[in-house]
Design a protein around this motif. Structure first.
Motif, mmCIF file in Angstrom:
data_model
loop_
_atom_site.group_PDB
_atom_site.id
_atom_site.type_symbol
_atom_site.label_atom_id
_atom_site.label_comp_id
_atom_site.label_asym_id
_atom_site.label_seq_id
_atom_site.Cartn_x
_atom_site.Cartn_y
_atom_site.Cartn_z
ATOM 1 N N ASP A 118 -17.061 -13.457 23.164
ATOM 2 C CA ASP A 118 -18.310 -13.794 23.841
ATOM 3 C C ASP A 118 -19.303 -14.317 22.810
ATOM 4 O OD1 ASP A 118 -17.539 -12.998 26.398
ATOM 5 O OD2 ASP A 118 -18.149 -10.919 26.062
ATOM 6 N N ASP A 119 -20.287 -15.084 23.253
ATOM 7 C CA ASP A 119 -21.357 -15.512 22.354
ATOM 8 C C ASP A 119 -22.037 -14.280 21.756
ATOM 9 O OD1 ASP A 119 -20.828 -18.144 22.906
ATOM 10 O OD2 ASP A 119 -22.442 -18.369 24.373
ATOM 11 N N GLY A 120 -22.196 -14.290 20.448
ATOM 12 C CA GLY A 120 -22.772 -13.152 19.749
ATOM 13 C C GLY A 120 -21.759 -12.106 19.339
ATOM 14 N N GLY A 121 -20.502 -12.243 19.804
ATOM 15 C CA GLY A 121 -19.454 -11.315 19.399
ATOM 16 C C GLY A 121 -19.040 -11.541 17.958
ATOM 17 N N THR A 122 -18.281 -10.598 17.399
ATOM 18 C CA THR A 122 -17.918 -10.680 15.989
ATOM 19 C C THR A 122 -16.420 -10.509 15.789
ATOM 20 O OG1 THR A 122 -18.264 -8.294 15.640
ATOM 21 C CG2 THR A 122 -20.139 -9.756 15.211
ATOM 22 N N ILE A 123 -15.932 -11.125 14.712
ATOM 23 C CA ILE A 123 -14.579 -10.876 14.235
ATOM 24 C C ILE A 123 -14.674 -10.291 12.835
ATOM 25 C CG2 ILE A 123 -14.345 -13.310 13.528
ATOM 26 C CD1 ILE A 123 -11.285 -12.938 13.894
ATOM 27 N N THR A 124 -14.012 -9.166 12.632
ATOM 28 C CA THR A 124 -13.933 -8.513 11.327
ATOM 29 C C THR A 124 -12.476 -8.536 10.909
ATOM 30 O OG1 THR A 124 -15.840 -7.098 11.801
ATOM 31 C CG2 THR A 124 -14.358 -6.381 10.050
ATOM 32 N N ILE A 125 -12.197 -9.078 9.724
ATOM 33 C CA ILE A 125 -10.816 -9.350 9.327
ATOM 34 C C ILE A 125 -10.630 -9.118 7.839
ATOM 35 C CG2 ILE A 125 -11.389 -11.819 9.092
ATOM 36 C CD1 ILE A 125 -8.478 -12.448 9.899
ATOM 37 N N SER A 126 -9.483 -8.582 7.469
ATOM 38 C CA SER A 126 -9.125 -8.477 6.052
ATOM 39 C C SER A 126 -8.468 -9.783 5.617
ATOM 40 C CB SER A 126 -8.171 -7.306 5.822
ATOM 41 O OG SER A 126 -6.968 -7.482 6.546
ATOM 42 N N VAL A 127 -8.829 -10.247 4.428
ATOM 43 C CA VAL A 127 -8.318 -11.507 3.898
ATOM 44 C C VAL A 127 -8.068 -11.343 2.403
ATOM 45 C CG1 VAL A 127 -9.514 -12.954 5.594
ATOM 46 C CG2 VAL A 127 -10.665 -12.371 3.452
ATOM 47 N N PRO A 128 -7.282 -12.216 1.788
ATOM 48 C CA PRO A 128 -7.158 -12.178 0.335
ATOM 49 C C PRO A 128 -8.507 -12.461 -0.326
ATOM 50 C CG PRO A 128 -5.414 -13.517 1.312
ATOM 51 C CD PRO A 128 -6.399 -13.228 2.399
ATOM 52 N N SER A 129 -8.806 -11.775 -1.417
ATOM 53 C CA SER A 129 -10.047 -12.049 -2.140
ATOM 54 C C SER A 129 -10.102 -13.521 -2.540
ATOM 55 C CB SER A 129 -10.142 -11.173 -3.396
ATOM 56 O OG SER A 129 -10.336 -9.825 -3.050
ATOM 57 N N GLY A 130 -11.276 -14.109 -2.434
ATOM 58 C CA GLY A 130 -11.423 -15.515 -2.761
ATOM 59 C C GLY A 130 -11.014 -16.456 -1.654
ATOM 60 N N PHE A 131 -10.696 -15.904 -0.483
ATOM 61 C CA PHE A 131 -10.210 -16.720 0.627
ATOM 62 C C PHE A 131 -11.166 -17.858 0.977
ATOM 63 C CE2 PHE A 131 -10.495 -17.192 5.333
ATOM 64 C CZ PHE A 131 -9.327 -17.901 5.530
ATOM 65 N N LEU A 132 -12.470 -17.586 0.943
ATOM 66 C CA LEU A 132 -13.433 -18.596 1.381
ATOM 67 C C LEU A 132 -13.952 -19.484 0.257
ATOM 68 C CD1 LEU A 132 -15.606 -16.671 4.006
ATOM 69 C CD2 LEU A 132 -14.022 -18.553 4.427
ATOM 70 N N ASP A 133 -13.592 -19.201 -0.994
ATOM 71 C CA ASP A 133 -14.190 -20.007 -2.059
ATOM 72 C C ASP A 133 -13.194 -20.870 -2.826
ATOM 73 O OD1 ASP A 133 -12.886 -18.228 -3.716
ATOM 74 O OD2 ASP A 133 -14.695 -17.176 -4.354
ATOM 75 N N SER A 134 -11.947 -20.937 -2.370
ATOM 76 C CA SER A 134 -10.978 -21.782 -3.061
ATOM 77 C C SER A 134 -11.105 -23.226 -2.598
ATOM 78 C CB SER A 134 -9.552 -21.288 -2.795
ATOM 79 O OG SER A 134 -9.192 -21.510 -1.439
ATOM 80 N N LYS A 135 -10.629 -24.159 -3.416
ATOM 81 C CA LYS A 135 -10.699 -25.575 -3.047
ATOM 82 C C LYS A 135 -9.892 -25.861 -1.791
ATOM 83 C CE LYS A 135 -11.492 -27.422 -7.699
ATOM 84 N NZ LYS A 135 -10.954 -28.314 -8.780
ATOM 85 N N GLN A 136 -8.750 -25.178 -1.670
ATOM 86 C CA GLN A 136 -7.900 -25.411 -0.501
ATOM 87 C C GLN A 136 -8.571 -24.990 0.800
ATOM 88 O OE1 GLN A 136 -7.046 -23.849 -3.242
ATOM 89 N NE2 GLN A 136 -5.183 -24.760 -4.107
ATOM 90 N N GLN A 137 -9.532 -24.070 0.698
ATOM 91 C CA GLN A 137 -10.202 -23.581 1.906
ATOM 92 C C GLN A 137 -11.503 -24.309 2.188
ATOM 93 O OE1 GLN A 137 -7.057 -21.507 2.190
ATOM 94 N NE2 GLN A 137 -8.611 -21.196 3.747
ATOM 95 N N ALA A 138 -11.775 -25.400 1.490
ATOM 96 C CA ALA A 138 -13.063 -26.082 1.637
ATOM 97 C C ALA A 138 -13.323 -26.481 3.092
ATOM 98 C CB ALA A 138 -13.124 -27.302 0.728
ATOM 99 N N TRP A 139 -12.300 -27.023 3.767
ATOM 100 C CA TRP A 139 -12.498 -27.452 5.158
ATOM 101 C C TRP A 139 -12.829 -26.275 6.057
ATOM 102 C CZ3 TRP A 139 -9.836 -25.968 9.550
ATOM 103 C CH2 TRP A 139 -8.704 -25.166 9.344
ATOM 104 N N PHE A 140 -12.192 -25.131 5.797
ATOM 105 C CA PHE A 140 -12.407 -23.962 6.637
ATOM 106 C C PHE A 140 -13.766 -23.332 6.335
ATOM 107 C CE2 PHE A 140 -11.575 -19.651 8.241
ATOM 108 C CZ PHE A 140 -11.074 -19.971 9.483
ATOM 109 N N ARG A 141 -14.137 -23.323 5.070
ATOM 110 C CA ARG A 141 -15.457 -22.807 4.695
ATOM 111 C C ARG A 141 -16.560 -23.624 5.369
ATOM 112 N NH1 ARG A 141 -14.528 -22.830 -0.203
ATOM 113 N NH2 ARG A 141 -15.361 -24.855 -0.817
ATOM 114 N N GLU A 142 -16.405 -24.962 5.374
ATOM 115 C CA GLU A 142 -17.397 -25.823 6.022
ATOM 116 C C GLU A 142 -17.453 -25.563 7.525
ATOM 117 O OE1 GLU A 142 -16.257 -29.739 4.903
ATOM 118 O OE2 GLU A 142 -16.712 -29.420 2.773
ATOM 119 N N LEU A 143 -16.277 -25.326 8.139
ATOM 120 C CA LEU A 143 -16.243 -25.005 9.566
ATOM 121 C C LEU A 143 -17.023 -23.724 9.841
ATOM 122 C CD1 LEU A 143 -15.005 -25.221 12.488
ATOM 123 C CD2 LEU A 143 -13.114 -23.831 11.625
ATOM 124 N N VAL A 144 -16.762 -22.700 9.034
ATOM 125 C CA VAL A 144 -17.424 -21.407 9.223
ATOM 126 C C VAL A 144 -18.935 -21.547 9.064
ATOM 127 C CG1 VAL A 144 -17.745 -19.139 8.163
ATOM 128 C CG2 VAL A 144 -15.432 -20.002 8.606
#
Length: 222
Positions: free
Chosen positions: A145-171
């Motif tokens: 729903d709008d305003g709902g949240t997702i809480t997820i475990s991920v590898p450290s550095g998941f959002l700051d690697s070059k390979q994740q640039a497209w996903f970071r921009e999406l987020v």
């Protein structure tokens, strides 16, 4: 009583299908789970996260691809009389979960760094190959729903690697990134050597400042 379900010190660090009890508790807390929330775990495993959420008064829906593991999960939530329902199947092949496509919270501890090819996931058009973390986040967000949240475990550095640039921009473009908790000095799971972080995203526009709460846990034992 629930803590006794983990029968050995090793079990407290989690197996392949088991989120450590204390990690599950903290993920439910970070998600700000409230009584009456409808919570989805799309990689339910043994049901630990949903049991913790239901213990806070939420209603749980879980999806698990391994039927043998799901039998353990069903026994687990029944043992503690938790309001949780499970579906056997591949999360990415489910259009709805028990006829529902709208949840208050998604809380998930997914398999790390799996390559998923040629699957249809919202927000990822044009991507033939996705990492499992990307796919779980994207589809999870689509079911909130709008305003709902997702809480997820991920590898450290998941959002700051070059390979994740497209996903970071999406987020950062479409959603609000909330707390990040990073574990250092060793993994929290005994079956992997990957250091871990827990992130929360909200299905709402990001603030202009992109201010984020960020915490470092010095040791998995903490």
């Amino acid at each position: 009583l629930e803590s006794l379900f983990e029968v050995s010190p090793d079990a407290k660090r989690g197996g392949e299908y088991s989120t450590p009890l204390e990690v599950a508790k903290q993920m439910v807390r970070l998600a700000e789970t409230e009584p009456g929330d409808l919570v989805l775990d799309p990689a339910a495993g043994r049901g630990t996260i949903l049991s913790m959420a239901a213990g806070c008064g939420a209603r749980g829906e879980g999806v698990e691809i391994n039927p043998a593991v799901l039998r353990i999960a069903t026994f687990y939530v029944d043992l503690f009389d938790r309001e949780v329902h499970f579906t056997v199947g591949d999360f990415f092949e489910q259009d709805t979960i028990q006829g529902t496509d709208s949840f208050d919270r998604v809380i998930v501890d997914p398999p790390f760094n799996m390559r998923l090819e040629n699957i249809e996931v919202p927000y990822t058009e044009g991507r033939d190959v996705l990492k499992s973390e990307e796919a779980f986040i994207a589809k999870g967000l689509s079911l909130l729903d709008d305003g709902g949240t997702i809480t997820i475990s991920v590898p450290s550095g998941f959002l700051d690697s070059k390979q994740q640039a497209w996903f970071r921009e999406l987020v950062l473009d479409k959603f609000r990134l909330q707390p990040i908790v990073q574990f250092v000095d060793g993994p929290i799971y005994r079956h992997t050597s990957i250091d871990t972080a827990i992130i929360t995203l909200s299905k709402e526009p990001a603030t202009a400042s992109h201010d984020i709460q960020y915490a470092i846990i010095d040791s998995p034992e903490d």
